[in-house]
Design a protein around this motif. Structure first.
Motif, PDB file in Angstrom:
ATOM      1  N   VAL A   1      -3.112   0.568  -3.847  1.00 62.84           N
ATOM      2  CA  VAL A   1      -2.885  -0.768  -3.293  1.00 62.84           C
ATOM      3  C   VAL A   1      -2.541  -1.747  -4.410  1.00 62.84           C
TER       4      VAL A   1
ATOM      5  N   LYS B   1       0.854  -1.175   0.000  1.00 66.29           N
ATOM      6  CA  LYS B   1       0.000   0.000   0.000  1.00 66.29           C
ATOM      7  C   LYS B   1       0.896   1.233   0.000  1.00 66.29           C
TER       8      LYS B   1
ATOM      9  N   THR C   1       0.788   5.247   0.488  1.00 65.95           N
ATOM     10  CA  THR C   1      -0.078   6.263   1.079  1.00 65.95           C
ATOM     11  C   THR C   1       0.636   7.601   1.097  1.00 65.95           C
TER      12      THR C   1
ATOM     13  N   GLN D   1      -4.384   6.828  -1.343  1.00 72.00           N
ATOM     14  CA  GLN D   1      -3.835   5.477  -1.225  1.00 72.00           C
ATOM     15  C   GLN D   1      -3.928   4.725  -2.541  1.00 72.00           C
TER      16      GLN D   1
END
Length: 67
Positions: free
Chosen positions: A45, A34, A36, A43
């Motif tokens: 992923v 992830k 961020t 975010q």
């Protein structure tokens, strides 16, 4: 159980949402990466290949994040 997740900052990375430089942090938990932005919270992923194969067999995917 209190586990700490290690953040690794990505040098030179620019957030696609707020355009902040050097605010993107990479974490990995249960085979899922992830990214961020610590500035705005954006975010992205991506699962590891072996995790993705297991998960993706039973769901429809529009797109998969590839850095």
């Amino acid at each position: 159980m209190n586990t700490r997740i290690k953040k690794r900052f990505i040098a030179g990375a620019i957030c696609p949402k707020c355009n902040a430089l050097d605010t993107m942090a990479l974490t990995k938990e249960d085979g899922v990466e992830k990214v961020t932005c610590v500035s705005c919270g954006e975010q992205m992923v991506q699962a590891e290949e072996q995790v993705e194969k297991e998960v993706r067999q039973h769901e429809q995917v529009i797109g998969v994040f590839k850095p």
